[in-house]
Design an enzyme around this catalytic site. Sequence first.
Site, PDB file in Angstrom:
ATOM      1  N   ARG A  59       0.809  -1.215   0.000  1.00 34.32           N
ATOM      2  CA  ARG A  59       0.000   0.000   0.000  1.00 34.32           C
ATOM      3  C   ARG A  59       0.849   1.275   0.000  1.00 34.32           C
ATOM      4  O   ARG A  59       0.443   2.292  -0.534  1.00 34.32           O
ATOM      5  CB  ARG A  59      -0.923   0.017   1.227  1.00 34.32           C
ATOM      6  CG  ARG A  59      -1.984  -1.071   1.223  1.00 34.32           C
ATOM      7  CD  ARG A  59      -2.845  -0.953   2.462  1.00 34.32           C
ATOM      8  NE  ARG A  59      -3.829  -2.022   2.547  1.00 34.32           N
ATOM      9  CZ  ARG A  59      -4.682  -2.177   3.562  1.00 34.32           C
ATOM     10  NH1 ARG A  59      -4.659  -1.308   4.566  1.00 34.32           N
ATOM     11  NH2 ARG A  59      -5.540  -3.171   3.580  1.00 34.32           N
ATOM     12  N   CYS A  82      -0.799   0.133  16.208  1.00 34.39           N
ATOM     13  CA  CYS A  82      -1.013  -0.990  17.127  1.00 34.39           C
ATOM     14  C   CYS A  82      -0.844  -0.541  18.570  1.00 34.39           C
ATOM     15  O   CYS A  82      -1.247  -1.238  19.491  1.00 34.39           O
ATOM     16  CB  CYS A  82      -0.067  -2.139  16.808  1.00 34.39           C
ATOM     17  SG  CYS A  82       1.666  -1.786  17.134  1.00 34.39           S
TER      18      CYS A  82
END
Length: 499
Positions: free
Chosen positions: A177, A281
């Site tokens: 990406r 995260c």
Amino acid sequence: MRLIQHFIDGVSLNDAPQRLGDVFDPALGKVQAQVALGDAALLERAVANAKAAQPGWAALNPQRRARVMFRFKELIEQHMDELAELLSREHGKVIADSKGDIQRGLEVVEFVCGVPHLLKGEYTEGAGPGIDVYSMRQPIGIAAGITPFNFPAMIPLWMCAPAIACGNAFVLKPSERDPSVPVRLAEMALEAGMPKGILNVVHGDKVVVDAILDHPDIKAVSFVGSSDIAQYVYGRGAAAGKRMQCMGGAKNHGIVMPDADLDQAVADIVGAAYGSAGERCMALPVVTPVGEETANRLREKLISAIADLRVGVPTDPDAHYGPVVSATHKARVENYIQMAVDEGAELVVDGRGLSLQGYEGGYFMGPTLLDRVTPEMRSYQEEIFGPVLQILRAKTFEEAVAYPTQHQYGNGVALFTRNGDFARKFASSVEVGMVGINVPIPVPVAYHSFGGWKRSGFGDLNQYGMDGIRFYTRTKTVTQRWPSGGAVLDQSFVIPTMS
């Protein structure tokens, strides 16, 4: 259309790729480039190149390798603006956030500049008559890294810097990406004096991931991504006899005690929950106030702080965060918001439907706040990974600590309090890998190690720090005997017995 190629043997390949992936501009919602997607044959080419280059690199003394890492650090610093702009264009982070991404990776490069000291072994003189014992750390050979879209500079540097400083070659498979920054870093490594083939970049999808996991010459694999994929990568790689280090998802909690400085806590929580559009995260997507009074006061302050947040394009210096990475991910986050409402959560602030003038096709989302969330809700149990903050109320300190302890993820957790006794009990008892006391995002500094518990981490060793050095080296222990004066002993050496 710009083409992002694989980087092997010190050059971007000129081969016509058989498969291509689209790289979007998240602010516009349009394709800005295409990335070549590799296969097992392409990976074989990269590994063969790395295998030829690695012995010579490992033979350099650690001080010379450290000098290359020092130069690599200098080049990253010199090109910080260029790297940040490139990162923001493909990921969607605001420029300041992109610079933070690069800086946290740069700190690991700084740490491994001390590799001559980090690789020192142990020595025992006189372990027996004329016997000395010593150990040494040696490189494993070829390592690989599979990295996610959300930190395209930091996480590749977390992996490749320790591995290469220890004398290994490294094959990096970045996210398709936002693949440009990893390639640019590999170019800088070459400019810093790293031999060709020591850092190769192979783009791809599951085809390349499986090829990495199955290749017999790749001895260790480091992975960061979702927990389901982390578990798959860990299992397949371990079954092939590889050393594995796989970091998964998270659902980090911020527990707010009645005595906490609420103004400071709210400022910290809002930044941790919504910064980088929540695509971390180590984001803080759940806040757990203890007691109804604390919860009500916290909620009102959160509403006020959220109203001041500015969502904008990556180049907007006043924007707190930019778009999420893709249309698919935006739809996923919106589905979780609706799921929480359907499950009975109270939608306090709805961030859906945000559109910026001139950027109507961009993947923008406003901040969302949900209250009255309960542990039974699927929207609480799973990772949302977007600009969404959930309030999970607790009656007591013990109940609040139980929530992150019992959750399937155990990456990070934070406690906001002025009470040292509560803080000590919390740090000791909560079953989470990284703990913050009045610190909302407790990512350890580069000379410690990063890693979660439970479904947030698979494998025995954490990222970077001394765990990173251990992961990318093997310990060899030597027991040697030199009889005094070169005389031959009356007895041969035997393992001691009880007789």
